[in-house]
Design a protein around this motif. Structure first.
Motif, mmCIF file in Angstrom:
data_model
loop_
_atom_site.group_PDB
_atom_site.id
_atom_site.type_symbol
_atom_site.label_atom_id
_atom_site.label_comp_id
_atom_site.label_asym_id
_atom_site.label_seq_id
_atom_site.Cartn_x
_atom_site.Cartn_y
_atom_site.Cartn_z
ATOM 1 N N LYS A 169 0.829 -1.206 0.000
ATOM 2 C CA LYS A 169 0.000 0.000 0.000
ATOM 3 C C LYS A 169 0.866 1.259 0.000
ATOM 4 O O LYS A 169 0.409 2.332 -0.379
ATOM 5 C CB LYS A 169 -0.907 0.008 1.229
ATOM 6 C CG LYS A 169 -1.845 -1.193 1.318
ATOM 7 C CD LYS A 169 -2.840 -1.227 0.173
ATOM 8 C CE LYS A 169 -3.823 -2.377 0.325
ATOM 9 N NZ LYS A 169 -4.766 -2.459 -0.826
ATOM 10 N N THR A 170 2.109 1.128 0.459
ATOM 11 C CA THR A 170 3.037 2.256 0.514
ATOM 12 C C THR A 170 4.313 1.895 -0.239
ATOM 13 O O THR A 170 4.617 0.716 -0.470
ATOM 14 C CB THR A 170 3.397 2.619 1.957
ATOM 15 O OG1 THR A 170 4.123 1.517 2.546
ATOM 16 C CG2 THR A 170 2.146 2.912 2.788
ATOM 17 N N GLN A 173 6.581 -0.372 1.875
ATOM 18 C CA GLN A 173 6.259 -1.787 1.781
ATOM 19 C C GLN A 173 6.692 -2.347 0.436
ATOM 20 O O GLN A 173 7.139 -3.493 0.335
ATOM 21 C CB GLN A 173 4.758 -2.016 1.975
ATOM 22 C CG GLN A 173 4.336 -3.487 1.948
ATOM 23 C CD GLN A 173 4.995 -4.309 3.043
ATOM 24 O OE1 GLN A 173 4.831 -4.012 4.218
ATOM 25 N NE2 GLN A 173 5.764 -5.328 2.657
ATOM 26 N N PRO A 295 1.262 2.285 -5.130
ATOM 27 C CA PRO A 295 1.639 2.540 -3.734
ATOM 28 C C PRO A 295 1.724 4.034 -3.435
ATOM 29 O O PRO A 295 1.956 4.857 -4.326
ATOM 30 C CB PRO A 295 3.005 1.860 -3.608
ATOM 31 C CG PRO A 295 2.986 0.796 -4.654
ATOM 32 C CD PRO A 295 2.223 1.390 -5.802
ATOM 33 N N GLN A 296 1.558 4.368 -2.170
ATOM 34 C CA GLN A 296 1.527 5.759 -1.724
ATOM 35 C C GLN A 296 2.770 6.106 -0.914
ATOM 36 O O GLN A 296 3.359 5.247 -0.261
ATOM 37 C CB GLN A 296 0.279 6.004 -0.880
ATOM 38 C CG GLN A 296 -1.025 5.718 -1.609
ATOM 39 C CD GLN A 296 -1.287 6.724 -2.710
ATOM 40 O OE1 GLN A 296 -1.550 7.899 -2.454
ATOM 41 N NE2 GLN A 296 -1.205 6.265 -3.965
ATOM 42 N N TRP A 297 3.144 7.386 -0.927
ATOM 43 C CA TRP A 297 4.277 7.830 -0.128
ATOM 44 C C TRP A 297 3.910 7.971 1.344
ATOM 45 O O TRP A 297 4.779 7.897 2.210
ATOM 46 C CB TRP A 297 4.824 9.146 -0.663
ATOM 47 C CG TRP A 297 5.576 8.956 -1.947
ATOM 48 C CD1 TRP A 297 5.135 9.205 -3.215
ATOM 49 C CD2 TRP A 297 6.888 8.395 -2.083
ATOM 50 N NE1 TRP A 297 6.097 8.852 -4.137
ATOM 51 C CE2 TRP A 297 7.187 8.354 -3.469
ATOM 52 C CE3 TRP A 297 7.843 7.938 -1.185
ATOM 53 C CZ2 TRP A 297 8.396 7.872 -3.967
ATOM 54 C CZ3 TRP A 297 9.051 7.452 -1.672
ATOM 55 C CH2 TRP A 297 9.321 7.424 -3.042
ATOM 56 N N SER A 298 2.639 8.123 1.635
ATOM 57 C CA SER A 298 2.178 8.256 3.016
ATOM 58 C C SER A 298 1.091 7.227 3.277
ATOM 59 O O SER A 298 0.262 6.953 2.401
ATOM 60 C CB SER A 298 1.637 9.663 3.265
ATOM 61 O OG SER A 298 1.034 9.749 4.544
ATOM 62 N N SER A 299 1.103 6.658 4.468
ATOM 63 C CA SER A 299 0.075 5.681 4.834
ATOM 64 C C SER A 299 -1.220 6.366 5.252
ATOM 65 O O SER A 299 -2.244 5.709 5.444
ATOM 66 C CB SER A 299 0.574 4.785 5.974
ATOM 67 O OG SER A 299 0.907 5.569 7.117
ATOM 68 N N THR A 300 -1.169 7.671 5.424
ATOM 69 C CA THR A 300 -2.357 8.441 5.775
ATOM 70 C C THR A 300 -2.589 9.504 4.704
ATOM 71 O O THR A 300 -1.722 9.763 3.871
ATOM 72 C CB THR A 300 -2.202 9.121 7.139
ATOM 73 O OG1 THR A 300 -1.085 10.009 7.089
ATOM 74 C CG2 THR A 300 -1.987 8.082 8.232
#
Length: 490
Positions: A169-170, A173, A295-300
């Motif tokens: 997701k990030t 990961q 995937p994202q650079w931030s989990s939020t």
């Protein structure tokens, strides 16, 4: 696509995409009114889209007197080089030509594309607003939008299952998955870093929130070596340095063979990739690809994305039948029959695209299992991605030069000849110098570096023959702009 104001507005951003909503699912799409056209003419269409013959056949059901030829010219850079030569020579250009959004400014500024607003303004409501804006300058319209390329992660389900890899997701990961896979299977890699693919790299930078170019009241701000850009490039550079992923050229037969043999478990690319960059090269034991969120650079925080590619159909100033050419470009991208072909997968006679037409995603063929993705329905992934593209991103007028300088610097960095920070600093310097040499006002790192003379000369300089220096420099360096759709279909 003419006249300078569009470089500020239309060229500026893949704008309004996040604000565009996808209509509720429906079996049909509304058609605009088309003019009757009984003239017997022949026009030429340069395209690398799949199943062009079927697109033309559908058009001829409606307009049998307009004969459309489509010679095999090549894709991406191969086509652009031929078009540049034809425009400069004043002869040899087609009536209709496929051009990606980021390259429209180059051909508009050489006065090679016709303002087709008198023929096509009635079709504007059929398209996502940002795509029409990208194809226009003020009241002038220079192309009909075709498709878009929001980024997604394409992955092989069998590899993730075999090695018990968590779905990333990030980006943190994602890096952990890359290390785990290569440790357990040294001949395999989670993915690759395409140092020659300026379009994809730009998309990844775009997704991070990096603003590479911004037009301001004082001129162009160039920020290719921003902290966000350095974060992204060092992320990939560290994975390459550790041997976890390889640096490669993703437009070569060798790469395509590696993809088909199972060397890579993930491809990061635009939503057109399943039909144009995966399906043509996979083999029976590697045809288990699925689509997932980038995937994202931030989990939020909100889900954000970038874009890579997407095309338009433009009419050239050399066309002897601009009304027929504009009608063809509009019909194939707004009619029910044209949109049906647009969203149908290549194996079933379609073009395998994510349409710029805002109604195309309603068709059952778009919301259906995709043979290129092992029967998965990727529509939810692609629609989510298209709504999450950062709309404040801007294109510069120097895409050719920027991409080729990226190739030069990132190849050096991947080989350990310079750091990734140095690569971006060199890129920043070379693009600023080039832009200034072309007569543009440049504001870099908050300090204006204006060598172009009075503000009134800014747009006139863009019209100068010096724009062709982009192509000349590209040829002299021996670099090529990556062909994102590397296989031509007919």
């Amino acid at each position: 696509m003419q006249k300078r104001p569009w470089i500020i507005a239309g060229l500026s951003s893949i704008a309004l995409l996040c604000a565009t909503t996808v209509p509720a699912f429906a079996a049909e799409i509304p058609e605009p009114h088309y003019p009757s056209d009984n003239q017997k003419v022949t026009i030429t269409w340069w395209t690398w889209t799949a199943n062009a013959d079927k697109v033309i056949a559908a058009f001829n059901q409606k307009y049998p007197n307009i004969k459309v030829l489509h010679p095999l010219i090549g894709a991406g850079a191969a086509e652009y080089n031929k078009l540049t030569t034809a425009i400069k020579a004043g002869t040899g250009a087609p009536d209709v030509v496929q051009i990606e959004y980021q390259y429209l400014p180059k051909f508009i500024d050489t006065n090679g594309l016709l303002n087709i607003a008198p023929y096509v303004k009635q079709y504007e409501s059929s398209f996502q607003p940002w795509t029409w804006q990208q194809s226009s300058r003020g009241d002038a319209v220079y192309a009909i939008p075709e498709d878009i390329g929001p980024l997604a992660m394409f992955y092989r389900t069998s590899v993730f299952q075999k090695y018990h890899l968590p779905m990333p997701k990030t980006w943190a990961q994602f890096a952990a998955d890359a290390k785990q896979l290569h440790k357990e299977a040294p001949s395999e890699y989670l993915t690759y870093f395409p140092v020659t693919d300026g379009g994809l790299i730009t998309g990844l930078l775009w997704q991070s929130g990096a603003q590479l170019f911004q037009y301001t009241s004082n001129g162009w701000k160039i920020d290719l070596n921003s902290p966000k850009a350095k974060q992204v490039m060092n992320y990939w550079g560290n994975l390459v340095k550790e041997g976890v992923i390889p640096a490669t050229n993703d437009g070569t037969p060798a790469f395509q063979s590696d993809l088909g043999s199972g060397k890579y478990a993930v491809m990061l690319n635009g939503a057109w990739a399943p039909a144009y960059s995966i399906e043509p090269y996979v083999r029976p034991n590697t045809n288990d690809w699925h689509a997932a969120d980038i995937p994202q650079w931030s989990s939020t925080g909100p889900f954000v994305d970038g874009n890579n590619g997407g095309s338009t159909n433009a009419v050239t100033t050399q066309s002897k039948h601009p009304d027929a050419a504009a009608l063809f470009a509009a019909w194939i991208n707004t009619s029910q029959a044209g949109e049906l072909l647009d969203v149908t997968d290549i194996g079933h006679g379609g073009r395998g695209q994510v349409p710029a037409n805002k109604y195309g995603t309603q068709l059952p063929q778009f919301n259906a299992p995709n043979p290129s993705l092992d029967g998965q329905n990727p529509a939810p992934v692609f629609i989510k991605a298209s709504k999450a593209v950062n709309t404040s991103f801007q294109w510069s007028p120097w895409t050719d030069y920027v991409y080729n300088q990226m190739t030069i610097e990132f190849t050096k960095a991947a080989a350990g000849q310079e750091t990734w920070d140095q690569a971006l600093d060199n890129l920043q310097h070379s693009v600023v110098v080039f832009a200034e040499s072309m007569g543009y006002k440049v504001v870099s790192n908050g300090a204006q570096a204006d060598k172009s003379g009075p503000a009134s000369s800014f747009w006139s300089e863009v019209n100068s023959p010096g724009l062709y220096v982009v192509v000349v420099l590209a040829l002299l360096t021996g670099c090529t702009v990556i062909i994102r759709r590397s296989k031509t279909y007919s």
